[in-house]
Scaffold this active site. Structure first.
Site, PDB file in Angstrom:
ATOM      1  N   ALA A 170      -8.993  14.636 -11.582  1.00  0.00           N
ATOM      2  CA  ALA A 170      -7.998  14.946 -12.622  1.00  0.00           C
ATOM      3  C   ALA A 170      -6.762  14.040 -12.533  1.00  0.00           C
ATOM      4  CB  ALA A 170      -7.590  16.412 -12.499  1.00  0.00           C
ATOM      5  N   PHE A 172      -2.430  13.301 -13.449  1.00  0.00           N
ATOM      6  CA  PHE A 172      -1.204  14.042 -13.135  1.00  0.00           C
ATOM      7  C   PHE A 172      -0.591  14.738 -14.340  1.00  0.00           C
ATOM      8  CE2 PHE A 172       0.883  10.285 -14.830  1.00  0.00           C
ATOM      9  CZ  PHE A 172       1.998  10.829 -15.458  1.00  0.00           C
ATOM     10  N   LYS A 196     -11.123  17.407  -7.403  1.00  0.00           N
ATOM     11  CA  LYS A 196     -10.051  16.629  -6.772  1.00  0.00           C
ATOM     12  C   LYS A 196      -8.919  16.553  -7.777  1.00  0.00           C
ATOM     13  CE  LYS A 196      -8.751  12.380  -6.597  1.00  0.00           C
ATOM     14  NZ  LYS A 196      -7.289  12.592  -6.565  1.00  0.00           N
ATOM     15  N   ARG A 200      -0.710  13.833  -7.075  1.00  0.00           N
ATOM     16  CA  ARG A 200       0.728  13.930  -7.365  1.00  0.00           C
ATOM     17  C   ARG A 200       1.135  15.332  -7.810  1.00  0.00           C
ATOM     18  NH1 ARG A 200       1.795   8.360 -10.606  1.00  0.00           N
ATOM     19  NH2 ARG A 200      -0.236   8.712 -11.557  1.00  0.00           N
ATOM     20  N   SER A 249      -6.635   7.055 -16.102  1.00  0.00           N
ATOM     21  CA  SER A 249      -6.386   5.739 -16.691  1.00  0.00           C
ATOM     22  C   SER A 249      -7.697   4.974 -16.867  1.00  0.00           C
ATOM     23  CB  SER A 249      -5.470   4.948 -15.767  1.00  0.00           C
ATOM     24  OG  SER A 249      -6.132   4.781 -14.519  1.00  0.00           O
ATOM     25  N   CYS A 304      -1.985  11.830 -23.137  1.00  0.00           N
ATOM     26  CA  CYS A 304      -2.964  10.850 -23.629  1.00  0.00           C
ATOM     27  C   CYS A 304      -3.029  10.886 -25.147  1.00  0.00           C
ATOM     28  CB  CYS A 304      -4.330  11.124 -23.040  1.00  0.00           C
ATOM     29  SG  CYS A 304      -5.040  12.650 -23.649  1.00  0.00           S
TER      30      CYS A 304
HETATM   31  P1  NAD Z   1      -4.848   7.752 -12.768  1.00  0.00           P
HETATM   32  O1  NAD Z   1      -5.996   6.959 -13.276  1.00  0.00           O
HETATM   33  O2  NAD Z   1      -3.836   7.084 -11.957  1.00  0.00           O
HETATM   34  O3  NAD Z   1      -5.404   8.972 -11.882  1.00  0.00           O
HETATM   35  C1  NAD Z   1      -6.452   9.821 -12.332  1.00  0.00           C
HETATM   36  C2  NAD Z   1      -7.302  10.228 -11.139  1.00  0.00           C
HETATM   37  O4  NAD Z   1      -8.017   9.091 -10.663  1.00  0.00           O
HETATM   38  C3  NAD Z   1      -6.467  10.744  -9.957  1.00  0.00           C
HETATM   39  O5  NAD Z   1      -7.124  11.871  -9.406  1.00  0.00           O
HETATM   40  C4  NAD Z   1      -6.417   9.573  -9.010  1.00  0.00           C
HETATM   41  O6  NAD Z   1      -6.421   9.973  -7.660  1.00  0.00           O
HETATM   42  C5  NAD Z   1      -7.654   8.775  -9.321  1.00  0.00           C
HETATM   43  N1  NAD Z   1      -7.416   7.320  -9.313  1.00  0.00           N
HETATM   44  C6  NAD Z   1      -6.261   6.670  -9.571  1.00  0.00           C
HETATM   45  N2  NAD Z   1      -6.430   5.349  -9.535  1.00  0.00           N
HETATM   46  C7  NAD Z   1      -7.714   5.141  -9.253  1.00  0.00           C
HETATM   47  C8  NAD Z   1      -8.490   3.965  -9.081  1.00  0.00           C
HETATM   48  N3  NAD Z   1      -7.988   2.758  -9.208  1.00  0.00           N
HETATM   49  N4  NAD Z   1      -9.793   4.107  -8.791  1.00  0.00           N
HETATM   50  C9  NAD Z   1     -10.337   5.328  -8.684  1.00  0.00           C
HETATM   51  N5  NAD Z   1      -9.637   6.471  -8.823  1.00  0.00           N
HETATM   52  C10 NAD Z   1      -8.348   6.390  -9.113  1.00  0.00           C
HETATM   53  O7  NAD Z   1      -4.224   8.472 -14.033  1.00  0.00           O
HETATM   54  P2  NAD Z   1      -2.863   9.270 -14.078  1.00  0.00           P
HETATM   55  O8  NAD Z   1      -1.743   8.293 -13.983  1.00  0.00           O
HETATM   56  O9  NAD Z   1      -2.903  10.411 -13.159  1.00  0.00           O
HETATM   57  O10 NAD Z   1      -2.934   9.857 -15.569  1.00  0.00           O
HETATM   58  C11 NAD Z   1      -2.490   9.149 -16.693  1.00  0.00           C
HETATM   59  C12 NAD Z   1      -3.632   8.471 -17.418  1.00  0.00           C
HETATM   60  O11 NAD Z   1      -4.623   9.430 -17.776  1.00  0.00           O
HETATM   61  C13 NAD Z   1      -3.187   7.841 -18.719  1.00  0.00           C
HETATM   62  O12 NAD Z   1      -3.845   6.611 -18.879  1.00  0.00           O
HETATM   63  C14 NAD Z   1      -3.663   8.829 -19.783  1.00  0.00           C
HETATM   64  O13 NAD Z   1      -3.869   8.293 -21.050  1.00  0.00           O
HETATM   65  C15 NAD Z   1      -4.917   9.297 -19.165  1.00  0.00           C
HETATM   66  N6  NAD Z   1      -5.294  10.580 -19.702  1.00  0.00           N
HETATM   67  C16 NAD Z   1      -6.344  10.623 -20.568  1.00  0.00           C
HETATM   68  C17 NAD Z   1      -6.692  11.813 -21.137  1.00  0.00           C
HETATM   69  C18 NAD Z   1      -7.844  11.880 -22.089  1.00  0.00           C
HETATM   70  O14 NAD Z   1      -8.365  12.975 -22.302  1.00  0.00           O
HETATM   71  N7  NAD Z   1      -8.264  10.757 -22.678  1.00  0.00           N
HETATM   72  C19 NAD Z   1      -5.988  12.981 -20.832  1.00  0.00           C
HETATM   73  C20 NAD Z   1      -4.923  12.902 -19.926  1.00  0.00           C
HETATM   74  C21 NAD Z   1      -4.588  11.693 -19.364  1.00  0.00           C
END
Ligand code: NAD
Length: 519
Positions: A170, A172, A196, A200, A249, A304
């Site tokens: 998930a 943040f 997981k 944050r 992301s 998002c």
């Molecule tokens: P993030 O990608 O940094 O983190 C998401 C999850 O992936 C976390 O649990 C993190 O531990 C893990 N993670 C982070 N970087 C990673 C990597 N390089 N490799 C593998 N795993 C990794 O995202 P965030 O900053 O927590 O959330 C914001 C992002 O999520 C924005 O891009 C937003 O648009 C997107 N989002 C999309 C939706 C949707 O339904 N499309 C909904 C909410 C958020």
């Protein structure tokens, strides 16, 4: 009370405490029905985004702990998958009530760790709760199909069956809603679940786990690990895990999609966005401007489905000054302060990134109509605040257009016609959401038919579908073929078994081997 059960030290007063990193309360793991202290030597600090004070520490679960969690899921699967659908339904009926009863406490934890305003945090819980409520219809949702008399004396029917251990990773920005898109859907179908949460904002997921336990979910049906890349790789690689749901992301989503798929798992990745709001000159001006401002700056733009890009068509260009006035009137403050409209960003790094994207727009020739970079919030001088910002004269080549900003920044482009606006939106690689503002039905219909985006609003700025539908972001915003929640979610978390049976009334023993295909 719930929170203190999950942390090794009770949290004094939300928001105004100052721990050194090593004295902060720790977030536990949830393994085999117990909230356990991690033995990890690696811990991450969690900060209150409004103050940057350390409020808790979260472990990076050790390999042993992660193995224990997935083993617990595997063991529990044998009994849980055989538990009657009515019993599973009863647990989720109790669960939805517990979430309702504790909505304020959940919201408080979200505001403390994530920063959004309390009212918005309640919305975060509420939208997840709606998915839980929908899971209570599982007795209908999981029905298979039948067709009698396919041929003489032969009937065919299908069952929907759980697939095994499923996992969710998930982000943040929605500490309640997004975990609630994941494990309730997976579990009500008879799967066990490894979650997981975002490292944050982990506490809300722990509160949700405690409530699920209180609702009667057996030990091992939900396990929670914490961590970053090692935990993600563990989930992508462990052979017992059959399906992964990721929201995050593009960097994370594309990586997890590829690594999980290579290992033979089902993966659904909901990812980043750049959502355009097309404003036609015939739109209801008052309504549209309020919708735009709310959808661009709510949750400090960290959604998002935030409407981060406006396309003003024709005469609607002249509405810009009024748009700026409305954005200016929003109150930037800590999320738990009365009247706050816009809370802080999640981290100082996020704030710096947003500020540098604003600057890139200026450097590339855009016009900064409202600059929120130097906002001061009394009493919260160390918070990660950026005020509402509006950049106009943006063009598709600019960095601030190409990148997801994920902050309280509305960028504004102009178009001469609806066709030009549609071309702009369709040329953007993302396909999460879009909206058109108009009072003309034919214009709305043309837009909804021609725009290549998975979720479209007509005078609805954030068209997130309710759980009887599915979240259908498309193109660069999604990897996979089966979406989150709704019918698609049930499909993702189940396997179809098709049974073809023949029962003849009279004796019809085959007299010789049937070596040809029947015709
Ligand atoms: P993030 O990608 O940094 O983190 C998401 C999850 O992936 C976390 O649990 C993190 O531990 C893990 N993670 C982070 N970087 C990673 C990597 N390089 N490799 C593998 N795993 C990794 O995202 P965030 O900053 O927590 O959330 C914001 C992002 O999520 C924005 O891009 C937003 O648009 C997107 N989002 C999309 C939706 C949707 O339904 N499309 C909904 C909410 C958020």
């Amino acid at each position: 009370a719930l929170r203190s059960a999950l942390r090794s030290k009770v949290h004094p007063k939300a928001g105004r405490l100052c721990y050194s990193s090593s004295s902060a309360p720790t977030v536990k793991l949830f393994i085999d029905g117990k909230f356990v202290e991690s033995k990890s030597s690696e811990w991450l600090d969690i900060h209150n985004p409004a103050t940057n004070e350390v409020i808790a520490r979260v472990p990076k679960a050790t390999q042993e702990e992660m193995l224990a969690a997935v083993d617990s899921c595997s063991r529990a699967f044998h009994t849980w998958s055989e538990t009657s659908v009515l019993s599973r339904q009863q647990i989720f009926l109790r669960y939805q009530q517990l979430i309702k009863d504790n909505i304020k406490e959940l919201a408080k934890s979200i505001t403390l760790e994530q920063g959004k305003t309390l009212a918005d945090a309640e919305g975060d819980v509420f939208r997840g709760l709606q998915v839980v409520e929908h899971t209570c219809s599982i007795t209908s949702l999981m029905l298979g199909e039948t067709l009698p008399s396919i041929t003489k004396d032969m009937d065919t029917y299908t069952y929907r069956l759980p697939i095994g251990v499923c996992a969710g990773i998930a982000p943040f920005n929605f500490p309640a809603m997004i975990p609630l898109w994941m494990f309730p859907m997976g579990m009500v179908c008879g799967n066990t679940y490894l979650l997981k949460p975002s490292e944050r904002v982990p506490t809300c997921a722990m509160l949700l786990a405690k409530m699920l336990q209180d609702a009667g979910a057996p030990d091992g049906t939900l396990n929670i690990i914490h961590g970053q890349h090692a935990a993600v790789n563990f989930i992508c690689d462990h052979p017992a895990i059959k399906a992964i749901s990721l929201v995050g992301s593009n960097q994370a989503g594309e990586y997890i999609y590829e690594r999980g798929s290579k290992n033979g798992k089902r993966v659904q990745s909901n990812m980043g966005a750049k959502n355009h709001g097309v404003v036609m000159p015939d739109a209801n001006k008052e309504n549209t401007l309020n919708q735009l401002v709310g959808a661009a700056f709510g949750a400090a733009g960290q959604r998002c489905m935030a409407l981060s890009t406006a396309i003003l068509v024709g005469e609607a260009r002249s509405w810009l000054p009024e748009l700026v006035q409305r954005a200016k009137a929003l109150r930037v403050n800590a999320g738990d302060q009365p009247g706050a409209d816009v809370g802080p960003l999640i981290s100082p790094q996020a704030r710096d990134r947003v500020c540098s994207l604003i600057q890139s727009g200026v450097d590339e020739g855009a016009q900064l109509l409202l600059d929120g970079r130097n906002v001061k919030v009394k009493g919260y001088e160390n918070g990660n605040f950026v005020g509402p910002t509006i950049i106009s004269n943006v063009t598709p080549e600019m960095k601030c257009y190409k990148e997801e900003i994920f902050g309280p920044v509305l960028i504004v482009l102009e178009a001469d016609s609806l066709d030009d606006a549609i071309r702009l939106v369709n040329n953007n690689p993302y396909g999460n959401g879009t909206a058109i503002f108009t009072t003309n039905g034919a214009t709305a219909r043309k837009y909804t038919h021609e725009v290549d985006v998975g979720q479209v609003g007509v005078n609805v700025p954030i068209p997130v579908p309710l759980p009887m539908f599915s979240f259908t972001g498309s193109r660069g915003s999604f990897r996979g073929d089966t979406n989150f929640y709704g019918k698609q979610g049930i499909q993702f978390y189940t396997q179809i078994k098709t049974v073809t049976s023949q029962w003849k009334a009279e004796d019809a023993t085959l007299k010789s081997p049937a070596v040809t295909m029947p015709t």
